[in-house]
Design a protein around this motif. Structure first.
Motif, PDB file in Angstrom:
ATOM      1  N   SER A  13       0.830  -1.220   0.000  1.00 12.10           N
ATOM      2  CA  SER A  13       0.000   0.000   0.000  1.00 12.10           C
ATOM      3  C   SER A  13       0.861   1.266   0.000  1.00 12.10           C
ATOM      4  O   SER A  13       0.334   2.365  -0.059  1.00 12.10           O
ATOM      5  CB  SER A  13      -0.927   0.005   1.212  1.00 12.10           C
ATOM      6  OG  SER A  13      -0.160   0.115   2.394  1.00 12.10           O
ATOM      7  N   ILE A  14       2.172   1.105   0.084  1.00 12.53           N
ATOM      8  CA  ILE A  14       3.046   2.282   0.169  1.00 12.53           C
ATOM      9  C   ILE A  14       3.266   2.871  -1.230  1.00 12.53           C
ATOM     10  O   ILE A  14       3.673   2.157  -2.148  1.00 12.53           O
ATOM     11  CB  ILE A  14       4.409   1.901   0.806  1.00 12.53           C
ATOM     12  CG1 ILE A  14       4.176   1.361   2.213  1.00 12.53           C
ATOM     13  CG2 ILE A  14       5.362   3.088   0.836  1.00 12.53           C
ATOM     14  CD1 ILE A  14       5.406   0.754   2.859  1.00 12.53           C
ATOM     15  N   PRO A  15       2.987   4.179  -1.397  1.00  9.55           N
ATOM     16  CA  PRO A  15       3.169   4.783  -2.730  1.00  9.55           C
ATOM     17  C   PRO A  15       4.635   4.759  -3.141  1.00  9.55           C
ATOM     18  O   PRO A  15       5.524   4.709  -2.295  1.00  9.55           O
ATOM     19  CB  PRO A  15       2.701   6.227  -2.543  1.00  9.55           C
ATOM     20  CG  PRO A  15       1.991   6.266  -1.249  1.00  9.55           C
ATOM     21  CD  PRO A  15       2.497   5.146  -0.416  1.00  9.55           C
ATOM     22  N   LYS A  16       4.850   4.799  -4.428  1.00  8.12           N
ATOM     23  CA  LYS A  16       6.233   4.860  -4.951  1.00  8.12           C
ATOM     24  C   LYS A  16       6.210   5.558  -6.302  1.00  8.12           C
ATOM     25  O   LYS A  16       5.249   5.435  -7.047  1.00  8.12           O
ATOM     26  CB  LYS A  16       6.793   3.447  -5.090  1.00  8.12           C
ATOM     27  CG  LYS A  16       8.284   3.425  -5.424  1.00  8.12           C
ATOM     28  CD  LYS A  16       8.834   2.010  -5.406  1.00  8.12           C
ATOM     29  CE  LYS A  16      10.240   1.962  -5.978  1.00  8.12           C
ATOM     30  NZ  LYS A  16      11.286   2.429  -5.101  1.00  8.12           N
ATOM     31  N   LYS A  17       7.289   6.289  -6.566  1.00 13.17           N
ATOM     32  CA  LYS A  17       7.345   7.028  -7.832  1.00 13.17           C
ATOM     33  C   LYS A  17       7.901   6.177  -8.967  1.00 13.17           C
ATOM     34  O   LYS A  17       8.787   5.353  -8.746  1.00 13.17           O
ATOM     35  CB  LYS A  17       8.243   8.251  -7.675  1.00 13.17           C
ATOM     36  CG  LYS A  17       7.540   9.406  -7.008  1.00 13.17           C
ATOM     37  CD  LYS A  17       8.377  10.660  -7.121  1.00 13.17           C
ATOM     38  CE  LYS A  17       7.507  11.870  -6.858  1.00 13.17           C
ATOM     39  NZ  LYS A  17       8.234  13.125  -6.932  1.00 13.17           N
ATOM     40  N   ILE A  18       7.346   6.409 -10.169  1.00 10.20           N
ATOM     41  CA  ILE A  18       7.996   5.942 -11.393  1.00 10.20           C
ATOM     42  C   ILE A  18       8.281   7.216 -12.164  1.00 10.20           C
ATOM     43  O   ILE A  18       7.356   7.929 -12.549  1.00 10.20           O
ATOM     44  CB  ILE A  18       7.101   5.021 -12.253  1.00 10.20           C
ATOM     45  CG1 ILE A  18       6.642   3.789 -11.468  1.00 10.20           C
ATOM     46  CG2 ILE A  18       7.853   4.601 -13.506  1.00 10.20           C
ATOM     47  CD1 ILE A  18       5.886   2.754 -12.315  1.00 10.20           C
ATOM     48  N   GLY A  19       9.557   7.503 -12.375  1.00  6.62           N
ATOM     49  CA  GLY A  19       9.889   8.792 -12.976  1.00  6.62           C
ATOM     50  C   GLY A  19       9.321   9.883 -12.092  1.00  6.62           C
ATOM     51  O   GLY A  19       9.499   9.866 -10.870  1.00  6.62           O
ATOM     52  N   LYS A  20       8.587  10.798 -12.706  1.00  8.39           N
ATOM     53  CA  LYS A  20       8.058  11.928 -11.921  1.00  8.39           C
ATOM     54  C   LYS A  20       6.659  11.652 -11.367  1.00  8.39           C
ATOM     55  O   LYS A  20       6.093  12.493 -10.682  1.00  8.39           O
ATOM     56  CB  LYS A  20       7.980  13.184 -12.816  1.00  8.39           C
ATOM     57  CG  LYS A  20       9.311  13.621 -13.385  1.00  8.39           C
ATOM     58  CD  LYS A  20       9.748  14.943 -12.775  1.00  8.39           C
ATOM     59  CE  LYS A  20      11.003  15.497 -13.385  1.00  8.39           C
ATOM     60  NZ  LYS A  20      12.258  14.942 -12.888  1.00  8.39           N
ATOM     61  N   ILE A  21       6.069  10.508 -11.696  1.00 14.02           N
ATOM     62  CA  ILE A  21       4.694  10.295 -11.239  1.00 14.02           C
ATOM     63  C   ILE A  21       4.636   9.347 -10.035  1.00 14.02           C
ATOM     64  O   ILE A  21       5.385   8.378  -9.965  1.00 14.02           O
ATOM     65  CB  ILE A  21       3.754   9.796 -12.365  1.00 14.02           C
ATOM     66  CG1 ILE A  21       4.245   8.485 -12.991  1.00 14.02           C
ATOM     67  CG2 ILE A  21       3.539  10.853 -13.426  1.00 14.02           C
ATOM     68  CD1 ILE A  21       3.223   7.816 -13.875  1.00 14.02           C
ATOM     69  N   GLU A  22       3.739   9.680  -9.121  1.00 17.44           N
ATOM     70  CA  GLU A  22       3.616   8.832  -7.938  1.00 17.44           C
ATOM     71  C   GLU A  22       2.488   7.826  -8.147  1.00 17.44           C
ATOM     72  O   GLU A  22       1.385   8.186  -8.552  1.00 17.44           O
ATOM     73  CB  GLU A  22       3.325   9.678  -6.703  1.00 17.44           C
ATOM     74  CG  GLU A  22       3.308   8.797  -5.461  1.00 17.44           C
ATOM     75  CD  GLU A  22       3.319   9.590  -4.179  1.00 17.44           C
ATOM     76  OE1 GLU A  22       4.415   9.848  -3.655  1.00 17.44           O
ATOM     77  OE2 GLU A  22       2.223   9.941  -3.705  1.00 17.44           O
ATOM     78  N   ILE A  23       2.782   6.571  -7.868  1.00 13.08           N
ATOM     79  CA  ILE A  23       1.778   5.515  -7.960  1.00 13.08           C
ATOM     80  C   ILE A  23       1.323   5.228  -6.531  1.00 13.08           C
ATOM     81  O   ILE A  23       2.149   4.963  -5.647  1.00 13.08           O
ATOM     82  CB  ILE A  23       2.370   4.244  -8.628  1.00 13.08           C
ATOM     83  CG1 ILE A  23       3.133   4.604  -9.931  1.00 13.08           C
ATOM     84  CG2 ILE A  23       1.278   3.214  -8.884  1.00 13.08           C
ATOM     85  CD1 ILE A  23       2.325   5.243 -11.026  1.00 13.08           C
ATOM     86  N   LYS A  24       0.008   5.267  -6.312  1.00 11.04           N
ATOM     87  CA  LYS A  24      -0.504   5.276  -4.929  1.00 11.04           C
ATOM     88  C   LYS A  24      -0.310   3.957  -4.180  1.00 11.04           C
ATOM     89  O   LYS A  24      -0.355   3.917  -2.960  1.00 11.04           O
ATOM     90  CB  LYS A  24      -1.983   5.680  -4.916  1.00 11.04           C
ATOM     91  CG  LYS A  24      -2.894   4.666  -5.603  1.00 11.04           C
ATOM     92  CD  LYS A  24      -4.360   5.099  -5.525  1.00 11.04           C
ATOM     93  CE  LYS A  24      -5.242   4.180  -6.349  1.00 11.04           C
ATOM     94  NZ  LYS A  24      -6.659   4.502  -6.293  1.00 11.04           N
ATOM     95  N   ASN A  25      -0.152   2.858  -4.894  1.00 11.75           N
ATOM     96  CA  ASN A  25       0.151   1.569  -4.256  1.00 11.75           C
ATOM     97  C   ASN A  25       0.967   0.744  -5.247  1.00 11.75           C
ATOM     98  O   ASN A  25       1.318   1.235  -6.316  1.00 11.75           O
ATOM     99  CB  ASN A  25      -1.135   0.844  -3.814  1.00 11.75           C
ATOM    100  CG  ASN A  25      -2.067   0.578  -4.987  1.00 11.75           C
ATOM    101  OD1 ASN A  25      -1.683   0.062  -6.024  1.00 11.75           O
ATOM    102  ND2 ASN A  25      -3.349   0.977  -4.830  1.00 11.75           N
ATOM    103  N   ARG A  26       1.277  -0.479  -4.883  1.00 12.43           N
ATOM    104  CA  ARG A  26       2.218  -1.243  -5.716  1.00 12.43           C
ATOM    105  C   ARG A  26       1.535  -2.149  -6.742  1.00 12.43           C
ATOM    106  O   ARG A  26       2.194  -2.991  -7.356  1.00 12.43           O
ATOM    107  CB  ARG A  26       3.123  -2.086  -4.813  1.00 12.43           C
ATOM    108  CG  ARG A  26       3.903  -1.278  -3.806  1.00 12.43           C
ATOM    109  CD  ARG A  26       4.735  -0.155  -4.456  1.00 12.43           C
ATOM    110  NE  ARG A  26       5.415   0.616  -3.439  1.00 12.43           N
ATOM    111  CZ  ARG A  26       6.614   0.314  -2.965  1.00 12.43           C
ATOM    112  NH1 ARG A  26       7.267  -0.716  -3.445  1.00 12.43           N
ATOM    113  NH2 ARG A  26       7.149   1.063  -2.028  1.00 12.43           N
ATOM    114  N   PHE A  27       0.216  -1.974  -6.928  1.00 14.55           N
ATOM    115  CA  PHE A  27      -0.480  -2.845  -7.878  1.00 14.55           C
ATOM    116  C   PHE A  27      -0.635  -2.173  -9.240  1.00 14.55           C
ATOM    117  O   PHE A  27      -1.134  -1.050  -9.345  1.00 14.55           O
ATOM    118  CB  PHE A  27      -1.863  -3.232  -7.337  1.00 14.55           C
ATOM    119  CG  PHE A  27      -1.780  -4.033  -6.074  1.00 14.55           C
ATOM    120  CD1 PHE A  27      -1.091  -5.246  -6.043  1.00 14.55           C
ATOM    121  CD2 PHE A  27      -2.368  -3.582  -4.908  1.00 14.55           C
ATOM    122  CE1 PHE A  27      -0.999  -5.990  -4.873  1.00 14.55           C
ATOM    123  CE2 PHE A  27      -2.288  -4.315  -3.735  1.00 14.55           C
ATOM    124  CZ  PHE A  27      -1.597  -5.530  -3.722  1.00 14.55           C
TER     125      PHE A  27
END
Ligand SMILES: Cc1cc2nc3c(=O)[nH]c(=O)nc-3n(C[C@H](O)[C@H](O)[C@H](O)COP(=O)(O)O)c2cc1C
Ligand code: SF4
Length: 378
Positions: A6-20
């Motif tokens: 459930s922890i958000p993480k960035k790909i490039g400049k965009i943040e993905i709210k969870n890991r799915f």
């Protein structure tokens, strides 16, 4: 409750709210000339509402000579931009902070709809029963432009990112593979040469839409064909993607020709749609690209999306905790249960999953449009 997934993480400049991540899934819900339909919009609304952090669309053709299936989504002309915006709007409106990337695709020698499609070399394709024609340098230049122009359209239509489809034996995968690329010019032979078309697409795209727009890639870790791409070369390719500036790599495998192989040769049963293995009925059979991804992870500095038979939440936690992948790609589990991420994230309902990896959805896709053949329609 905070869980690793459930922890958000960035790909490039965009943040993905969870890991799915919803891995690309061809839908065949567009109109015959590739436009977004109300049905497709509804399909993406349901997915976005289901809680996934990032949606990658199904194969979307960048040029009419790269169309793979009937009713495939298209991005090959400017007039489609308003139609594509309906998809990005619905995802951004109904999926709280959900992001959407479009998968840019050219089918190469694996086309169900074209008789003599362009490919790196004229190597017969037995599954689709297609004899492709070898591309000229002019064809290659036009294809590079088609990808770059499609990327620009994607940005204008409100997509958060693009993914180049360089896996599963389609055009870019065919260039990378020594099995399908027999060229003797600067686009064939050495790994550097086989990689060249993708490098030129990347540079042309960055020239046109800038460095800040994330470009992902889906690649094969192994073609599972004798004479094809193997892990030693795919590690070097992944390193090149990372150094060049790609924002994320999704690791997959196979060409469709693999279905003519046997279990004895491969160690697993190829199904019709070999990158989606059937009968994932034990933990041992899950996450079948993990051993390859672990090696790729060692050489890249960008996030890795792992896809292929990932089903159990405890395994997902382990993969993420051990940092063997940054994101978890799901295709069939979300055809069956588009709200599976919410079930897992909110801890409600079953902490398990319903997909039985039978590939009935592939049969549905090939005969009409994608749906879970096991799910009762109310
Ligand atoms: C019906 C169906 C359609 C698919 N369409 C695509 C596609 O458009 N692009 C792509 O890269 N992979 C496609 N795939 C492969 C999936 O993205 C994924 O790599 C594969 O199914 C393994 O993941 P899973 O076990 O979570 O299903 C498709 C798979 C299925 C079953
Ligand atoms: S048909 Fe349904 S249960 Fe079977 S693999 Fe596809 S989504 Fe899963």
């Amino acid at each position: 409750m905070i869980n690793i997934y459930s922890i958000p993480k960035k790909i490039g400049k965009i943040e993905i709210k969870n890991r799915f991540v919803r891995s690309a899934t061809g839908e065949r819900l567009a109109s015959e000339d590739g436009r977004v339909t109300d049905e497709l919009v509804q399909f993406y609304k349901v997915l976005a509402e289901g809680g996934v952090g990032l949606i990658i669309t199904g194969v979307t053709y960048v040029h009419a000579n790269g169309k793979g299936i009937p009713n495939q989504l298209a991005i090959d002309r400017d007039e489609l931009i308003p139609s594509l915006r309906k998809l990005t709007d619905v995802v951004h409106q109904y999926g709280e902070k959900c992001k959407i990337a479009i998968q840019l695709h050219h089918s190469g020698r694996q086309s169900m709809v074209l008789e003599n499609p362009p490919a790196p070399s004229a190597v017969f394709e037995p599954t689709f029963n297609v004899m492709p024609r070898e591309m000229t340098i002019k064809d290659i230049e036009n294809t590079i432009e088609a990808f770059a122009e499609s990327a620009r359209r994607a940005k204008e239509a409100g997509f958060d990112a693009i993914q180049l489809h360089a896996a599963h034996g389609y055009l870019l995968s065919e260039f990378l593979s020594p099995y399908t690329n027999k060229r003797t010019d600067e686009y064939g032979g050495s790994l550097e040469n086989r990689f060249r078309i993708i490098e030129e697409i990347y540079k042309e795209t960055v020239n046109s839409i800038g460095k800040n727009f994330p470009i992902f890639v889906k690649m094969n870790v192994d073609d599972f064909l004798e004479g094809g791409l193997k892990l030693d070369e795919s590690i070097r390719i992944a390193e090149k993607f990372s150094k060049l500036g790609f924002a994320a790599i999704e690791t997959s495998s196979c060409m469709w020709e693999v279905i003519s192989r046997t279990k004895k040769e491969l160690g697993w049963h190829p199904s019709f749609n070999p990158e989606a293995r059937t009968d994932i009925d034990s933990k041992e059979k899950e996450a079948y690209h993990l051993p390859y991804a672990k090696e790729i992870k060692k050489v890249i500095k960008i996030p890795l999306i792992l896809v292929g038979g990932i089903r159990s939440l405890d395994l997902i936690e382990k993969i993420l905790n051990e940092k063997n992948a940054d994101f978890i790609g799901l295709c069939r589990p979300l055809i069956r249960e588009p709200d599976l991420p919410n079930k897992w994230l909110k801890g409600t309902g079953k902490i398990t999953y319903e997909c039985i990896s039978c590939n009935g959805c592939t049969a549905s896709l090939l005969s009409g449009s994608v749906r879970c053949s096991q799910k009762k329609i109310d």
